[in-house]
Design a protein around this motif. Structure first.
Motif, PDB file in Angstrom:
ATOM      1  N   PRO A   1       0.828  -1.208   0.000  1.00 49.05           N
ATOM      2  CA  PRO A   1       0.000   0.000   0.000  1.00 49.05           C
ATOM      3  C   PRO A   1       0.866   1.264   0.000  1.00 49.05           C
ATOM      4  N   LEU A   2       0.284   2.365  -0.430  1.00 50.10           N
ATOM      5  CA  LEU A   2       0.973   3.645  -0.517  1.00 50.10           C
ATOM      6  C   LEU A   2       1.663   4.006   0.802  1.00 50.10           C
ATOM      7  N   ALA A   3       0.988   3.822   1.915  1.00 51.83           N
ATOM      8  CA  ALA A   3       1.541   4.197   3.221  1.00 51.83           C
ATOM      9  C   ALA A   3       2.817   3.429   3.559  1.00 51.83           C
ATOM     10  N   SER A   4       3.029   2.260   2.953  1.00 51.12           N
ATOM     11  CA  SER A   4       4.195   1.426   3.259  1.00 51.12           C
ATOM     12  C   SER A   4       5.220   1.357   2.137  1.00 51.12           C
ATOM     13  N   MET A   5       4.980   2.058   1.043  1.00 54.79           N
ATOM     14  CA  MET A   5       5.889   1.941  -0.101  1.00 54.79           C
ATOM     15  C   MET A   5       7.279   2.472   0.254  1.00 54.79           C
ATOM     16  N   PRO A   6       8.324   1.987  -0.436  1.00 55.26           N
ATOM     17  CA  PRO A   6       9.674   2.492  -0.190  1.00 55.26           C
ATOM     18  C   PRO A   6       9.772   3.977  -0.542  1.00 55.26           C
TER      19      PRO A   6
ATOM     20  N   GLN B   1       6.027  12.439   5.328  1.00 51.15           N
ATOM     21  CA  GLN B   1       6.489  12.625   6.708  1.00 51.15           C
ATOM     22  C   GLN B   1       7.454  11.526   7.125  1.00 51.15           C
ATOM     23  N   ARG B   2       7.208  10.316   6.654  1.00 54.67           N
ATOM     24  CA  ARG B   2       8.083   9.180   6.975  1.00 54.67           C
ATOM     25  C   ARG B   2       9.412   9.279   6.230  1.00 54.67           C
ATOM     26  N   CYS B   3       9.408   9.907   5.074  1.00 49.76           N
ATOM     27  CA  CYS B   3      10.576   9.923   4.184  1.00 49.76           C
ATOM     28  C   CYS B   3      11.219  11.304   4.067  1.00 49.76           C
ATOM     29  N   THR B   4      11.276  12.064   5.134  1.00 49.60           N
ATOM     30  CA  THR B   4      11.823  13.428   5.028  1.00 49.60           C
ATOM     31  C   THR B   4      13.268  13.445   4.553  1.00 49.60           C
TER      32      THR B   4
ATOM     33  N   ARG C   1      24.929   6.367  -5.109  1.00 52.18           N
ATOM     34  CA  ARG C   1      23.942   6.661  -4.075  1.00 52.18           C
ATOM     35  C   ARG C   1      23.503   8.117  -4.176  1.00 52.18           C
ATOM     36  N   THR C   2      22.252   8.341  -3.809  1.00 54.76           N
ATOM     37  CA  THR C   2      21.727   9.700  -3.731  1.00 54.76           C
ATOM     38  C   THR C   2      21.232   9.952  -2.320  1.00 54.76           C
ATOM     39  N   HIS C   3      21.369  11.200  -1.888  1.00 54.78           N
ATOM     40  CA  HIS C   3      20.773  11.627  -0.625  1.00 54.78           C
ATOM     41  C   HIS C   3      19.562  12.470  -1.007  1.00 54.78           C
ATOM     42  N   ASN C   4      18.422  12.167  -0.444  1.00 47.92           N
ATOM     43  CA  ASN C   4      17.159  12.794  -0.841  1.00 47.92           C
ATOM     44  C   ASN C   4      16.492  13.459   0.357  1.00 47.92           C
ATOM     45  N   THR C   5      15.955  14.643   0.124  1.00 47.53           N
ATOM     46  CA  THR C   5      15.149  15.314   1.140  1.00 47.53           C
ATOM     47  C   THR C   5      13.773  15.579   0.556  1.00 47.53           C
ATOM     48  N   VAL C   6      12.764  15.428   1.390  1.00 52.27           N
ATOM     49  CA  VAL C   6      11.374  15.529   0.950  1.00 52.27           C
ATOM     50  C   VAL C   6      10.675  16.617   1.764  1.00 52.27           C
TER      51      VAL C   6
END
Length: 175
Positions: A16-21, A83-86, A97-102
């Motif tokens: 589900p969307l809430a648990s996707m990587p 919120q989980r993937c900030t 590798r990439t460092h990502n901010t959301v």
């Protein structure tokens, strides 16, 4: 550019969307894969490189219809993923590798709900991020999503594309 697709989602995931990587946030089909709509219409869009530091952009525009009451839950799930993937690190197929901010802000659109999801991805040894912005506008059981993926130094945000997409939707349903 490319073809317009209609009908049922193309790629279905049991996650589900809430648990996707977190890495899925920059994939153009994450909504149809993880938040299965009843109907989906999508088209790829592109603004070519003009001159100088204008790198152009590419992306997708889609309109997804959900079962009654489900679209509001989908919007809440998008916010939850953001919120989980900030901040997260992603390993690409070549091992880099990439460092990502959301970040998430409200979109300036006439709607029941709206948001702009922004992912800034920086490669090792590079300080200039690649930006992906996805705008969402929910009206009832329909979510319009516009995703702009561009390299560096964006001249304008996703809302320059999202606003006309929403206006076109209202114009089409006004008659």
């Amino acid at each position: 550019i490319d073809s317009t697709t209609t009908g049922a989602p193309h790629t279905l995931s049991t996650v589900p969307l809430a648990s996707m990587p977190c890495s899925q946030l920059t994939v153009e089909s994450f909504m149809t894969a993880h938040a299965h709509p009843v109907e989906d219409v999508a088209v790829a869009v592109e603004q070519e490189h003009i001159v100088g530091d204008d790198y152009g952009w590419f992306g997708q525009e889609s309109l997804d219809r959900y079962a009654p009451g489900r679209a509001a839950a989908v919007m809440a799930a998008v916010r939850g993923v953001a919120q989980r993937c900030t901040a997260y690190t992603d390993t690409l197929f070549d091992g880099s590798r990439t460092h990502n901010t959301v970040s998430v802000t409200r979109a300036h659109a006439r709607a029941d709900d709206s948001l702009v999801l922004r992912v800034a991805s920086t490669f090792s040894g590079d300080t200039d991020p690649i930006i992906t912005e996805t705008g969402f506008v929910r009206e009832g059981d329909v979510i319009i999503m516009v995703q702009k993926m561009f390299a560096r130094k964006p001249k304008s945000g996703v809302e320059t594309v999202l606003t006309p997409a929403v206006a076109a939707r209202y114009a089409a349903t006004a008659g």
